[in-house]
Design an enzyme around this catalytic site. Structure first.
Site, mmCIF file in Angstrom:
data_model
loop_
_atom_site.group_PDB
_atom_site.id
_atom_site.type_symbol
_atom_site.label_atom_id
_atom_site.label_comp_id
_atom_site.label_asym_id
_atom_site.label_seq_id
_atom_site.Cartn_x
_atom_site.Cartn_y
_atom_site.Cartn_z
ATOM 1 N N LYS A 131 8.120 6.963 15.595
ATOM 2 C CA LYS A 131 7.228 6.107 14.797
ATOM 3 C C LYS A 131 7.049 4.757 15.476
ATOM 4 O O LYS A 131 5.945 4.185 15.480
ATOM 5 C CB LYS A 131 7.823 5.928 13.397
ATOM 6 C CG LYS A 131 7.014 5.011 12.463
ATOM 7 C CD LYS A 131 5.728 5.658 12.018
ATOM 8 C CE LYS A 131 4.966 4.755 11.040
ATOM 9 N NZ LYS A 131 5.681 4.557 9.776
ATOM 10 N N ALA A 161 0.811 -1.214 0.000
ATOM 11 C CA ALA A 161 0.000 0.000 0.000
ATOM 12 C C ALA A 161 0.848 1.270 0.000
ATOM 13 O O ALA A 161 0.588 2.198 -0.776
ATOM 14 C CB ALA A 161 -0.941 -0.010 1.203
ATOM 15 N N ASN A 213 7.733 -0.211 8.849
ATOM 16 C CA ASN A 213 7.441 -0.109 10.275
ATOM 17 C C ASN A 213 8.506 -0.847 11.068
ATOM 18 O O ASN A 213 9.153 -1.765 10.571
ATOM 19 C CB ASN A 213 6.068 -0.710 10.591
ATOM 20 C CG ASN A 213 4.922 0.143 10.071
ATOM 21 O OD1 ASN A 213 5.038 1.362 9.982
ATOM 22 N ND2 ASN A 213 3.819 -0.493 9.715
ATOM 23 N N ASN A 226 -8.186 1.390 13.406
ATOM 24 C CA ASN A 226 -7.382 2.311 14.215
ATOM 25 C C ASN A 226 -8.247 3.230 15.074
ATOM 26 O O ASN A 226 -7.929 3.492 16.235
ATOM 27 C CB ASN A 226 -6.481 3.159 13.311
ATOM 28 C CG ASN A 226 -5.386 2.349 12.649
ATOM 29 O OD1 ASN A 226 -5.256 1.150 12.874
ATOM 30 N ND2 ASN A 226 -4.601 3.013 11.815
#
Length: 313
Positions: A197, A20, A105, A215
């Protein structure tokens, strides 16, 4: 940061895979007239229906990068556990002076990535808070406004930038990333931003994946105490690593990301729903390994990590 690379001088970029964030960067770069191709396991043509933040639709056509052409600029937004193997596969196809931008991530890949570079190759890392997901293989939705930071990771042996061809100068990277995942801030050290992050990922990803929630559901009062406990522990470990985080500021960032990506399905939940491996070891696992090194106890993270493992992550 605005694009300052002339259209005629814009280098062709390669984006790895069809994740994505990679496709978000590719689509938005195309909207800014950057030439973009995809690096795919099997050569093919990829057509994407892209829904932008303003709800406008745009159609994007991508071809596979030709294997007989050296890659000079590449954006690698793969899972953390795939970075090492991806670079090994790509290295024979990279230009000796290639610009390589990683984005994922979690933490724990940069030492391995640096070790695979040729002397004149430039490694960058981009951290972004943009949200995106694919409801279908040919559809992409930009689901959350964000921003990005980028920094160089190594110091390659190369000519001064003013002597390099325009397309090989650092601004060819920062201009592309500003158009692809801006607003963009270039920083001298990425580590503080990676920890910020990581703090967000440690809170949002495992809980949403464990409970199969979006979320925005984390704004419910029942998750408040757990989120705060997890954040306190992240700040404790970060401080021990020499990267002090301001807990209040991080909490505000977490709340803002939850709000901005309320309708989004976290990457870890997407992986779990699709039966793919997750980045748990590079998020919660990374924090716990660092805590062990400093002999710190993290009861909230330990419990959540164990719950995720028990659930088959």
């Amino acid at each position: 940061m605005n694009s300052n690379v002339e259209v005629s001088a814009k280098p062709r970029w390669t984006v790895v895979g069809q994740g994505a964030i990679g496709l978000l960067a590719a689509c938005q770069a195309q909207l800014h007239h950057w030439p973009v191709a995809l690096w795919l396991r099997q050569p093919q043509v990829v057509d994407i229906n892209f829904q932008q933040l303003n709800q406008q639709q745009s159609q994007h056509h991508f071809v596979s990068w030709p294997l007989d052409t050296a890659i000079t600029h590449i954006f690698i937004a793969v899972k953390a556990f795939d970075v090492e193997a991806c670079l090994q596969q790509l290295q024979p196809h990279l230009s000796p002076e290639a610009h390589i931008v990683l984005s994922h991530n979690g933490m724990g890949t940069l030492d391995s990535a640096r070790s695979q570079l040729l002397p004149q190759q430039q490694l960058w890392f981009a951290s972004t808070t943009h949200g995106a997901y694919k409801p279908a293989p040919d559809q992409l939705i930009h689901s959350g406004a964000g921003q990005s930071v980028i920094a160089t990771i190594n110091a390659p042996i190369q000519a001064p930038s003013h002597k390099a061809p325009r397309q090989h100068r650092p601004e060819s990277v920062t201009s592309f990333m500003a158009d692809a995942l801006g607003p963009l801030t270039e920083v001298t050290a990425i580590e503080p931003y990676l920890w910020q992050k990581l703090a967000i990922n440690c809170l949002i990803n495992p809980i949403t994946a464990l409970h199969h929630i979006r979320n925005g559901d984390l704004a419910q009062a029942k998750y408040h105490t757990q989120l705060q406990q997890l954040l306190k522990e992240v700040c404790l470990v970060a401080a021990a690593e020499g990267v002090p985080l301001q807990e209040h500021d991080c909490w505000q960032q977490v709340q803002q990301v939850i709000k901005n990506t309320a309708a989004n399905v976290s990457s870890m939940l997407q992986d779990r729903q699709a039966g793919r491996p997750t980045e748990l070891e590079f998020i919660s696992g990374f924090i716990l390994r660092k805590a062990q090194r400093h002999q710190l106890q993290l009861p909230a993270h330990t419990k959540l990590y164990q719950q995720c493992q028990d659930a088959g992550f």
